[in-house]
Enzyme design. Structure first.
Site, PDB file in Angstrom:
ATOM      1  N   ASP A 146      57.634  27.099  14.106  1.00 23.60           N
ATOM      2  CA  ASP A 146      57.470  26.670  15.508  1.00 23.60           C
ATOM      3  C   ASP A 146      58.588  25.687  15.838  1.00 23.60           C
ATOM      4  OD1 ASP A 146      55.104  28.065  15.064  1.00 23.60           O
ATOM      5  OD2 ASP A 146      53.851  26.632  16.154  1.00 23.60           O
TER       6      ASP A 146
ATOM      7  N   LYS B  95      55.530  29.027  23.217  1.00 28.60           N
ATOM      8  CA  LYS B  95      54.445  28.068  22.988  1.00 28.60           C
ATOM      9  C   LYS B  95      54.557  26.941  24.000  1.00 28.60           C
ATOM     10  CE  LYS B  95      53.133  24.785  19.300  1.00 28.60           C
ATOM     11  NZ  LYS B  95      53.323  24.415  17.894  1.00 28.60           N
TER      12      LYS B  95
ATOM     13  N   LYS C 110      51.433  31.076  22.700  1.00 25.83           N
ATOM     14  CA  LYS C 110      50.618  30.095  21.978  1.00 25.83           C
ATOM     15  C   LYS C 110      50.368  28.885  22.863  1.00 25.83           C
ATOM     16  CE  LYS C 110      50.584  27.075  17.901  1.00 25.83           C
ATOM     17  NZ  LYS C 110      51.167  26.773  16.581  1.00 25.83           N
TER      18      LYS C 110
END
Length: 211
Positions: free
Chosen positions: A89, A151, A180
């Protein structure tokens, strides 16, 4: 709704100890979470604790500001993958988004995507700091750079996931990328709303409570 498989059980606090990280791994195994998400210094420990399970090791890169050199982000990502991470991430370069330096933003993401293979990359765009136009552009550039997910948030800035942002991001990437939601997700009800709005994965430090 079985939401466990959508949860990245997350511990990114600066003062998190090995004992805490191990507890998170045990909880993830017990409840069948998607991954345990940690800072890269814990990658080896988490990969070891989760070995032989289908819970993934997820590491954040360039966290939480996204403002380091591209080469440093790419190196951190490759080292995390070597240590056992299968998901990365990364934080986007937010200043470059504000500068509308789109080539830089795309290249920054692509460097991490390339360095992370075969691991997948989720791009944290830090929605609370972006305009609607910037959010859309950040999602488009993430897709162009080969990311698997976009995300919402680090959880360390001025705001977290919102229903509106999830809808906007899903509308922008369609089924080509996954989305996400992370940051400030503290109840089961809000989790289910985010999933209904289009979130494929949920990043939360309290995954057990969400169940």
């Amino acid at each position: 709704m079985n939401i466990a498989k959508k949860i990245d059980h997350t511990m990114l606090k600066a003062d998190s100890t090995k004992e805490t990280i191990i507890r998170y791994c045990q909880e993830a195994k017990e409840h069948g979470f998607a991954s345990v998400c940690v800072n890269t210094c814990h990658a080896t420990l988490v990969a070891s604790e989760l070995k032989g399970t289908d819970v993934k090791t997820c590491c954040v890169v360039g966290f939480p500001l996204g403002a380091m050199m591209t080469s440093a982000k790419a190196f951190e990502a490759s080292e995390a993958v070597k240590a056992g991470a299968s998901e990365i991430d990364m934080v986007i370069n937010i200043g470059a988004v504000k500068d509308k330096d789109w080539d830089f933003v795309r290249d920054d993401i692509k460097a991490v995507v390339d360095a992370s293979k075969p691991a997948i990359v989720k791009v944290i765009i830090e929605t609370c700091l972006l305009t609607e136009e910037e959010k859309r552009k950040a999602c488009q550039l993430s897709e162009e750079a080969g990311a698997a997910f976009v995300k919402t948030s680090t959880g360390f800035s001025t705001g977290g996931a919102t229903i509106e942002d999830i809808k906007l991001m899903k509308e922008t990437v369609g089924d080509r990328l996954q989305v996400k939601a992370s940051g400030g997700i503290r109840t089961r009800a809000f989790t289910e709303e985010l999933i209904a709005a289009g979130a494929d994965r949920i990043g939360a430090g309290n995954g057990v409570i969400l169940l």
